[in-house]
Design an enzyme around this catalytic site. Structure first.
Site, PDB file in Angstrom:
ATOM      1  CD  GLU A 270       0.081  -2.310  -8.832  1.00  0.00           C
ATOM      2  OE1 GLU A 270      -0.933  -2.457  -8.148  1.00  0.00           O
ATOM      3  OE2 GLU A 270       1.389  -2.954  -8.648  1.00  0.00           O
ATOM      4  CG  HIS A 303      -1.237   2.048  -2.904  1.00  0.00           C
ATOM      5  ND1 HIS A 303      -0.352   2.081  -2.009  1.00  0.00           N
ATOM      6  CD2 HIS A 303      -1.311   0.970  -3.582  1.00  0.00           C
ATOM      7  CE1 HIS A 303       0.015   0.932  -2.332  1.00  0.00           C
ATOM      8  NE2 HIS A 303      -0.260   0.234  -3.144  1.00  0.00           N
ATOM      9  CD  GLU A 304      -4.075   0.168  -6.136  1.00  0.00           C
ATOM     10  OE1 GLU A 304      -3.253  -0.346  -6.889  1.00  0.00           O
ATOM     11  OE2 GLU A 304      -4.233  -0.210  -5.041  1.00  0.00           O
TER      12      GLU A 304
HETATM   13  N1  SER Z   1      -0.372  -4.448  -6.359  1.00  0.00           N
HETATM   14  C1  SER Z   1      -1.926  -4.229  -5.608  1.00  0.00           C
HETATM   15  C2  SER Z   1      -1.723  -2.906  -4.616  1.00  0.00           C
HETATM   16  O1  SER Z   1      -0.902  -3.235  -3.597  1.00  0.00           O
HETATM   17  C3  SER Z   1      -2.455  -5.703  -5.122  1.00  0.00           C
HETATM   18  O2  SER Z   1      -1.774  -5.938  -3.828  1.00  0.00           O
HETATM   19  O3  SER Z   1      -2.150  -2.084  -4.779  1.00  0.00           O
HETATM   20 ZN    ZN Z   2       0.462  -1.590  -4.168  1.00  0.00          ZN
END
Ligand code: SER
Ligand code: ZN
Length: 532
Positions: A270, A303-304
């Protein structure tokens, strides 16, 4: 992965660093085996720290080419380099100085895929959790928030030069080289730094935020794969709209870039304004992808993206707090998927994942709390417990508080902690403050490993029309936690008649029962429903 450094990090040993780095200016001169990184760091001594206290920076696999303070080169006697640290024994006594560090790194032979590496002709970075120290000497810890400016110089055969934040100047240089500058106005920890340089294709689009700001969107992929990124772009725009509607989170930069390459071993990351993905989580078309591939891409893109607020604008004080960003962001992507698809079907899939991965972890030798208290190697803690159970804990919080108070708590979290590196205690406090609830027993979900069991038996007395529900909680010991404390378990319930319809009842006694939730706080509750 396990890299035994020999030392154990303990939560209780946390203390702020003696120095802060409010500004970081980086210049990269990219070359496969000898990339030069010039870092100009504004270093500030924190209040209460003795003038001239040693400055100990993290650094691994770096060749130091030069180091200067306030324009004066440092003699070799003024610093030492050993075991992953560069220590300046007596920095200037003043409150602030400028440290210039020039290092050389070898992206071509960087097989760790942490820091800066060159793979398939594309330069790419991965800095979470501790990869930035492979780029330059730095206070490589998440509570060091810095405003970054980046200049990338590379051969013109690498037309795409990306970093975090908003684009600045770009242009040609001598010798077939060119440059691009980037500035990220939002202070961020070093693990969110990113750089990409390569000959990549792109698809572009635009999103107008609810306050009318236009954001340029780009998804950069290996040439020839552009058309397979269309679904990811659609998922991104839906994520941006959803985060505004459901959490009030508006995107904050002028551009948002995603890079998807086939050699990226973290899955997805991210980095502020520049998410980097393994391209299997971006590319899909109807010819080659299954329904669940599409669902996964949508969830991971979301998510990202959602990390922009939960992780980036508000980050973790230290790596023990990893669930602060991961559990919360998984919760957010679960809610997004539920809203985009069938709520019931997505929930069944999420619970299956939890039972398949997290339950065994919690019952095995590696059982650990959602917020661990010690680690040797933080890379080993990107676990189903931190992510999936961490998400379920947030979901329970939402069940306890109800939608309205949960949203007010999140609003307060964003308002109170924007631009900070915080802890689970800070997170829980906003919900206590908006609701007046005491969440200290609930907080055990973060502190105690193990999966509680709840058994329930019912008996009905037709004469008095009373239904008795006996509920008991228990939890097996886990390694290093032989004794378990009783949890606050919110149990959503409903009474259903033989015809499948909801059964009304009069009163409930024996536990706190409100808005369809029974609050278990003791080992055993006998809840009596009248008028059933
Ligand atoms: N921080 C990253 C994620 O979880 C990689 O683990 O999206
Ligand atoms: Zn994450």
């Amino acid at each position: 992965m396990r890299t035994d450094t020999g030392s154990i990090f303990r939560l209780e040993d946390y203390r702020p660093s003696d120095y802060a780095i409010p500004r970081t200016a980086l210049t990269f001169s990219l070359a496969p085996e000898a990339t030069i990184v010039r870092a100009r760091l504004t270093v500030e001594r924190r209040e209460g720290v003795a003038p001239g206290a040693p400055l100990r920076l993290d650094g691994e696999k770096l060749t130091l080419r030069g180091i200067a303070i306030d324009g004066e080169a440092l003699p070799v006697s003024a610093f030492t380099i050993e075991e992953g640290h560069l220590t300046i024994a007596r920095p200037p006594a003043g409150p602030r100085f400028e440290l210039l560090v020039e290092t050389e790194v070898d992206p071509l032979h960087n097989q760790a895929l942490m820091g800066l590496y060159l793979s398939n002709g594309v330069y790419c970075t991965q800095c979470e959790a501790e990869g930035f120290r492979r780029i330059t000497y730095f206070l490589d810890r998440p509570d060091i928030l810095s405003v970054y400016s980046v200049r990338i110089e590379a051969d013109e055969t690498l037309p795409v030069l990306l970093s975090n934040g908003n684009p600045g100047e770009s242009g040609r240089l001598e010798g077939g080289r060119h440059f691009a500058e980037w500035h990220d106005p939002f202070p961020k920890p070093s693990y969110l730094f990113a750089l990409v340089a390569g000959d990549l294709g792109a698809i572009r689009d635009r999103f107008v935020t609810h306050s009318g700001k236009s954001v340029e969107l780009g998804i950069h992929v290996e040439r020839g794969k552009e058309n397979r990124a269309r679904y990811a772009m659609d998922a991104l725009k839906r994520s941006m709209a959803w985060d505004e509607a459901v959490f009030g989170c508006e995107y904050d930069l002028d551009v948002f870039n995603i890079v998807a390459v086939s050699d990226f071993n973290i899955g997805a990351m991210e980095n502020k304004g520049l998410n980097i993905f393994n391209d299997k989580y971006v590319l899909a078309d109807e010819e080659t992808a299954t329904d669940s591939d599409f669902a996964n891409i949508e969830a991971i893109i979301a998510h990202e993206y959602f990390h922009n607020w939960t992780g980036n604008r508000i980050t973790c004080r230290d790596w023990f707090q990893l669930c602060l960003k991961e559990g919360l962001t998984v919760y957010r992507d679960h809610q997004f998927s539920a809203d985009q698809r069938s709520r019931a079907v997505t929930r069944i899939a999420q619970v299956r994942t939890l039972r398949a991965h997290q339950f065994p972890e919690d019952q095995g030798p590696l059982a650990h709390p959602v917020r661990p208290r010690r680690y040797r190697e933080i890379n080993n803690f990107y676990t189903a417990t931190v992510y999936e159970k961490g998400s379920e804990v947030v979901r329970m919080l939402r069940t306890i508080l109800g939608a309205g108070l949960f949203r007010r708590g999140m609003d307060l979290y964003f308002k109170r902690h924007d631009g900070q590196a915080v802890t689970i205690e800070d997170f829980l406090r906003v919900f206590e403050d908006v609701s007046g609830h005491d969440l200290s027993q609930f907080a055990l979900w973060y502190h105690q490993a193990g999966t509680p069991s709840v058994t329930a038996t019912t008996s009905y007395q037709p004469a008095s029309r009373e239904l008795t529900l006996e509920i008991e909680q228990s939890m097996a010991p886990t390694p290093s936690e032989p004794r378990k404390r009783l949890m606050h378990i919110p149990l959503a319930f409903g009474l259903v008649g033989p015809d499948g319809r909801d059964l009304p009842f009069g009163t409930a006694a024996g536990a706190t029962v409100e808005d369809g939730v029974i609050h278990l706080r003791k080992r055993r509750h006998v809840v009596t429903f009248t008028g059933v």
